[in-house]
Design an enzyme around this catalytic site. Structure first.
Site, short mmCIF file in Angstrom:
data_model
loop_
_atom_site.label_atom_id
_atom_site.label_comp_id
_atom_site.label_asym_id
_atom_site.label_seq_id
_atom_site.Cartn_x
_atom_site.Cartn_y
_atom_site.Cartn_z
N HIS A 16 38.43 -18.32 24.41
CA HIS A 16 37.35 -17.86 23.52
C HIS A 16 37.97 -17.54 22.18
CE1 HIS A 16 33.91 -16.04 21.81
NE2 HIS A 16 34.41 -14.81 21.81
N ASP A 18 37.27 -16.55 18.49
CA ASP A 18 36.34 -16.02 17.49
C ASP A 18 36.62 -16.66 16.13
OD1 ASP A 18 34.81 -13.94 18.92
OD2 ASP A 18 36.78 -13.03 19.20
N ASP A 140 30.13 -14.40 24.73
CA ASP A 140 30.52 -13.14 24.09
C ASP A 140 29.40 -12.43 23.33
OD1 ASP A 140 32.31 -11.10 23.49
OD2 ASP A 140 33.11 -12.08 21.72
N HIS A 391 29.27 -14.58 15.90
CA HIS A 391 28.81 -13.32 16.47
C HIS A 391 29.66 -12.11 16.06
CE1 HIS A 391 31.49 -15.05 19.60
NE2 HIS A 391 31.91 -13.80 19.73
#
Length: 926
Positions: A16, A18, A140, A391
Site C-alpha cells: 500500500h 500512499d 485504507d 486519501h
C-alpha cells in the site's frame, strides 16, 4: 489452483503506497527522507518484478498508477517487455488502477472520475485488456461513500474490497457472516447498473498476526532446517491453520482471502516471497495427513471469480459506511473538515481544470496548445489534481510539509493552464492582448483592478446553461461605469471593503454569461463619481430582494432571526451563530483518545458560544445588501443578498483560532430553525446523490452511541438540508466539510480546526496550521449559500446552485481598451442543455476526438419535472465542433460500453442463505 473439496486460502501479496502522507510524492518514490519514514516505491517495484521472475507461482497486485507510471518511464524496453509478459500471465495484476486510491468523504465525484480515467487510460494503452483492473481496492480510506461504489460499478468493476468499517458494524457482520455483501449503490439507476459486490478484508490490509515477513516487521522467519534448534515449521503451520479456521467461521464459502503486505512493503521482496513459498509448501503438505486446506498465491480478481462460481445469494446494503470508528470514542469524522483552506483550493482547482485545461482546450482548438502566449499544457494540472484526490491529500490527514507540496503542485498546474486559456481566448476572441489572472480575489487582491482606470473582464461560464453570477473586484475609485458586451450599462455599486492588498473599495455587479462560453464587461472609472456606499452602524431589522428572499435580524443581538421565501409564502425561524467544541487532549476518564487530523472528539457535548451578540454594520444598495457581523476578533461574517439571487450568502471568516488557553478548538456554525426534523437530515454523497441520515442511528445495524457529537457527523461535500412536510432549508457549501443535526431543527457545519495534540493515527503531528502570512494561526474564509423552498421543488433550486459553486465562472482581465474587432461574446453550444442535464466532461482525448460526459443530475425521486428522462441531440450540441461519429464508453472511458461485461450477483430476498458447507478444520482431518 483451487480445490473444490478443500478450504482454499488465497494469499494476496501487495503493497500500500500512499501518494503522499508523511513524505511527499517525490520523496516516497525515490526513497528520500527516510528519517521520516523508510519507504522507496521505485525499489519496491524493482524488487517485486525480480522476485516474480524466480517462481511462476508467485503473484503480486499493484494499485497506485501515479507511482507505477513514473517507474515505467524509467525502465528499458527489455524490462518493459518483461513486465508486459508478467501482466499477460496474470502474475502482476493491477487493481483499482486510478492515479491514486482516492478519499471517499472529501472528494467530489467529478474529480474522482478524472483521476480514475487518467490511471486506467495509461494501463489500457500500455498493457491492453490484461492490464485492465477488474476489482476496486480501497483498503485504507476512512469510511466508504455510496457514490464511490456506484462509480466503480459504472466503470465496469466486478467487485470492491476495503479494509476499514465501524468496529460495531464489523462485529455484527462477522457474527452474521455478512463481511461479503452486495452494495446497491444508487436509488436511481436500475439494478444491477450500480450493484457492486463488496468484500471487507478480515485483517484490514495487513497480514494475519505473526505472519509479516517484510524488512519492517519483527515476526520470525520460517526456520525449516530440522537440524537447527529453532526449527519452527510445525508451530507456523499450527498457527496458520488456527487463523484460517477462525476466518472461515465468518464466511459462507470454502474460500478465504489473506492480505500479505502493508504500507510500503516489499522493498526487499525476497524476504516476503521466500517465506510465503515455504508457508504454502508446508501447509499444503498437511493434505497428505488429511487436512483439507489448500493455500495458494492469488489475487482479488481470482478470489472474486471463485466466489462468483458459488452462485450464492448475498446480503444487500443500500446506505453507506459513514461515519467510521475504530473504537468507542474514536470517530474518524474530524478529517471531513481538516485543512479547510486546502480543501477549498482543491475545489477551485477542480473548477479551473474543467474550464482551463479541458473545455477551453477543446473549444479553442489546436491554437490553445500552441498559440501566441506559448505552449499550453493540461497534463501538469491533471496530474496535480489526480494526486490531490488521494486519501491523505484533500482529506487533510498529511504532514504540513506534504500539504504544502500538494498546494504547490496545484499552483504549478494553474500556471500551465493559464497559458492554454490565454491562447484559447485569443483564438476565440481575435484579440492577443495580454490576459491577467487575479488568483487572490478571495482576499480582495487584484493589482490590475486596484490601479487601472479602464479594464475589461472576460467571464467564462463552464456550465451548459446561462448563469448569473456576482463579480466583486477590489478597486480604489469611488464610482465606475460597467458595460456589457452590447455596450449596455450594468447596475454596479462601490462600497468600502477590507482587503489584504491596497484596495480600499469593492466594485460589485452582476454578470450574465452564456452556456459553455464567455461574455465581456468593460469597466471605466468615473473621475467625479459619487462616494462609495456608506455603511450604517445600526442593525437593520430586515433585508430582502425582489426575487424571493426576506430575512430579519434581532435588533438586540444582531443575529439572524427569520428567513422567508416571498414566492412560496414560507417563513421559518432561523438563528445562526458560531461556536467551538473544546478538543479532547487525551486526559479523560473514558478514553485517552485526543482530537487530531483524523479524529473528532470534543470533551463536551455542549459547544461554547463565541458571542451571544454580533457587532454589525450594513450596506444596502440596489445591487447588493450586506450585513457585516463581528462576533470576536477572530470570527466575522458578511450576510449578503444580491438583487436577483435565489440564495442567501453567508461569507464567514474564522481565524487565527486562539490557543492561549492550551486547548484545541473545533469551530462550527449552527443553524437553529423552527423546522420539525424528527432527527432526520440529508447530506450528499461526493456531490451527487443525497442520502437520508438520522441522529444516533445506522440503517443496517443497532448503534450503541458513545460519542453523541462526533458519532453523528457526516461528510458534506456540496450540500446538506433539513426539512419537514412544509419547509426545506438547504445549505450549499464551497468545499467539503463535516456536519450533523444534533438537535431537532438544527444543522451544524464544522468550519475550522486547530488542535494541539496528535491523534495517534500515524501522522505524528498536531493539526496546528500556520503560515508566513498568518504566523499566529491560519485564517480561513468561505461561503455558505442558504435557500428556503418547498420540499417537493427544493432540488430544482439547490442542484443547479451546487453546480454553480463547484464549477464557477473563470474571470480573466485585460487592461485598457480592447481592439474594436474583438469578439466580446461566444457560446460553445447551439442551445442550452435542459436543466436536468449537466455537462460533466468536455476534454481533448486525442488529436481528432474529444471525451464528452453528459449526466442526468437529478435522483429519480427528487423532482416531478427534472427527474424525468431527457433526450439530447448530439449533432446539434456544439457550435465549434463537427460531430462525425459517437462511440459510447463506460464511465472511466477504458472500455466500450457494449463490450463491458460484469459479474452478476443475486441479492438476498428475505430467504435463508444457500451456502456451501465448510466445516471447521478439526472436522476435516482424517
Amino acid at each position: 489452483l483451487c480445490q473444490p473439496d478443500m478450504l482454499n486460502v488465497h494469499l494476496v501479496p501487495h503493497t500500500h503506497d500512499d501518494v503522499g502522507w508523511l513524505k511527499t510524492v517525490d520523496q516516497y518514490f525515490y526513497g528520500d527522507r527516510n528519517d521520516i519514514q523508510h519507504a522507496g516505491v521505485q525499489y519496491i517495484l524493482d524488487s517485486v518484478v525480480d522476485q516474480l521472475l524466480k517462481n511462476p507461482d508467485r503473484r503480486f497486485i499493484y494499485v497506485e498508477t501515479a507511482f507505477f507510471y513514473r517507474w515505467w518511464r524509467q525502465q528499458s524496453s527489455s524490462m518493459q517487455q518483461t513486465v508486459k509478459q508478467l501482466v499477460n500471465e496474470g502474475r502482476l495484476e493491477f487493481v483499482n488502477g486510478g492515479w491514486c486510491m482516492s478519499d471517499e468523504a472529501t472528494t467530489h465525484y467529478s474529480a474522482v472520475i478524472d483521476q480514475m480515467t487518467m490511471g486506467l487510460r495509461f494501463l489500457n494503452e500500455t498493457f491492453g485488456p490484461c492490464g485492465r483492473p477488474r476489482v476496486a481496492w480501497h483498503i485504507d480510506p476512512f469510511g466508504h461513500a455510496r457514490e464511490h461504489a456506484s462509480m466503480f460499478a459504472q466503470m465496469g468493476y466486478d467487485g470492491f474490497f476495503f479494509g476499514r468499517l465501524d468496529y460495531q458494524d464489523r462485529a455484527r457482520r462477522m457474527m452474521y457472516r455478512e463481511q461479503e455483501l452486495l452494495w446497491r449503490a444508487s436509488d436511481s439507476l436500475t439494478p444491477p447498473m450500480a450493484d457492486l459486490f463488496t468484500g471487507i478484508l478480515p485483517n484490514g490490509y495487513n497480514p494475519p498476526e505473526g505472519f509479516c515477513w517484510d524488512q519492517s516487521c519483527d515476526d520470525a522467519p520460517i526456520r525449516d532446517d530440522p537440524d537447527l534448534e529453532d526449527y519452527n515449521v510445525d508451530d507456523v503451520v499450527k498457527r496458520f491453520l488456527a487463523i484460517a479456521e477462525g476466518q472461515v467461521r465468518n464466511t459462507y464459502t470454502n474460500h478465504i482471502i489473506m492480505t500479505m503486505g502493508s504500507d510500503f512493503q516489499y522493498e526487499n521482496a525476497n524476504l516476503w516471497y521466500k517465506n510465503l513459498d515455504k508457508l504454502i509448501h508446508y501447509v499444503n503438505a498437511q493434505q497428505a495427513n488429511g487436512i483439507k486446506v489448500n493455500v495458494l498465491y492469488s489475487t482479488p480478481s481470482c478470489y472474486l471469480q471463485e466466489l462468483h462460481r458459488t452462485n450464492l445469494t448475498w446480503a444487500l446494503k443500500n446506505d453507506d459506511f459513514f461515519p467510521y470508528a475504530d473504537d468507542a470514542h474514536d470517530f474518524w469524522t474530524g478529517y471531513f473538515t481538516s485543512r479547510p483552506a486546502l480543501k477549498r483550493y482543491e475545489r477551485i482547482s477542480n473548477s479551473n481544470l474543467q474550464v482551463m485545461c479541458n473545455q477551453l482546450e477543446v473549444l479553442g482548438g489546436p491554437v490553445s496548445r500552441r498559440g501566441p502566449f506559448g505552449v499550453g499544457d493540461s497534463k501538469t494540472m491533471k496530474e496535480a489534481m489526480a494526486v490531490a484526490q488521494h486519501h491523505d491529500a484533500v482529506s487533510g490527514t498529511e504532514k504540513q510539509h506534504v500539504a504544502n507540496d500538494y498546494a504547490r503542485r496545484l499552483a504549478n498546474g494553474w500556471q500551465h493552464c493559464q497559458v492554454l486559456v490565454s491562447n484559447s481566448l485569443a483564438g476565440l476572441s481575435g484579440s492577443t492582448a495580454e490576459r491577467i489572472y487575479c488568483d487572490n480575489l478571495n482576499i480582495s487582491v487584484c493589482p490590475l483592478t486596484e490601479s487601472s482606470k479602464k479594464f475589461s473582464v472576460n467571464v467564462y461560464n463552464p456550465l451548459a446553461r446561462p448563469v448569473t453570477w456576482p463579480v466583486r473586484l477590489p478597486v480604489n475609485g469611488t464610482a465606475y461605469v460597467v458595460s456589457d458586451a452590447n455596450g449596455k450599462s450594468v447596475d454596479s455599486q462601490v462600497s468600502f471593503c477590507v482587503s489584504r492588498g491596497f484596495a480600499v473599495n469593492e466594485l460589485v455587479f452582476q454578470v450574465q454569461a452564456p452556456p459553455l462560453g464567455y461574455t465581456t464587461y468593460s469597466v471605466s472609472l468615473l473621475q467625479n463619481g459619487p462616494p462609495p456606499a456608506s455603511t450604517q452602524h445600526h442593525t437593520p431589522t430586515a433585508i430582502k430582494n425582489k426575487v424571493l428572499n426576506h430575512m430579519t435580524f434581532d435588533p438586540d443581538t444582531g443575529l439572524l432571526s427569520s428567513l422567508s421565501n416571498l414566492e412560496t409564502k414560507q417563513t421559518i425561524k432561523l438563528t445562526q451563530n458560531f461556536y467551538w467544541y473544546n478538543a479532547s487532549d487525551g486526559n479523560n476518564v473514558e478514553s485517552i483518545q485526543p482530537s487530531g487530523a483524523y479524529i473528532f472528539r470534543p470533551n463536551s457535548s455542549t459547544p461554547f458560544v463565541i458571542s451571544k451578540t454580533a457587532k454589525t454594520e450594513s450596506i444596502q444598495t440596489p445591487a447588493v445588501q450586506e450585513v457585516r457581523q463581528w462576533f470576536s476578533p477572530w470570527v466575522s461574517q458578511v450576510v449578503r443578498l444580491y438583487a436577483d439571487s435565489r440564495a442567501l450568502e453567508l461569507e464567514w471568516t474564522v481565524g487565527p483560532v486562539p490557543i492561549d488557553d492550551d486547548l484545541g478548538k473545533e469551530v462550527i456554525t449552527r443553524l437553529d430553525t423552527s423546522i420539525q426534523t424528527a432527527q432526520y437530515f440529508y447530506t450528499d454523497s461526493n456531490g451527487r446523490e443525497v442520502l437520508q441520515r438520522k441522529t444516533d442511528f445506522r440503517p443496517t445495524w443497532n448503534l450503541k452511541q458513545s460519542e453523541p457529537i462526533a458519532g453523528n457527523y457526516y461528510p458534506i461535500n456540496s450540500r446538506a438540508f433539513i426539512k419537514d412536510d412544509d419547509d426545506q432549508l438547504t445549505v450549499v457549501t464551497d468545499r467539503s466539510q463535516g456536519g450533523g443535526s444534533i438537535n431537532n431543527g438544527s444543522l451544524e457545519i464544522m468550519l475550522h480546526r486547530r488542535l494541539l495534540y496528535d491523534d495517534v493515527r500515524g501522522v505524528a503531528e498536531p493539526l496546528n496550521e500556520t503560515s508566513g502570512i498568518f504566523p499566529k494561526g491560519l485564517v480561513v474564509r468561505g461561503r455558505l449559500l442558504l435557500s428556503l423552498d418547498r420540499p417537493a421543488s427544493a432540488a430544482d433550486a439547490h442542484r443547479p446552485l451546487a453546480q454553480e459553486v463547484v464549477l464557477q465562472p473563470l474571470l480573466t482581465f485585460t487592461g485598457g481598451d480592447l481592439h474594436p474587432n474583438t469578439r466580446l461574446e461566444f457560446s460553445g453550444l447551439q442551445a442550452a442543455l435542459p436543466p436536468a442535464v449537466h455537462l460533466l466532461t468536455l476534454s481533448q482525448w486525442d488529436k481528432d476526438s474529444v471525451l464528452l460526459r453528459l449526466e442526468h443530475q437529478f435522483q429519480s425521486w427528487e423532482s416531478k419535472v427534472n427527474s424525468q428522462p431527457v433526450t439530447v441531440n448530439l449533432q446539434k450540441l456544439f457550435t465549434t465542433l463537427d460531430v462525425l461519429g459517437v462511440s459510447e464508453l463506460n464511465l472511466s472511458a477504458n472500455q466500450w460500453k457494449d463490450e463491458m461485461k460484469r459479474f452478476s450477483w443475486t441479492p438476498e430476498s428475505g430467504t435463508a442463505h444457500l451456502h456451501l458447507s465448510v466445516p471447521s478444520l478439526q472436522h476435516i482431518r482424517t
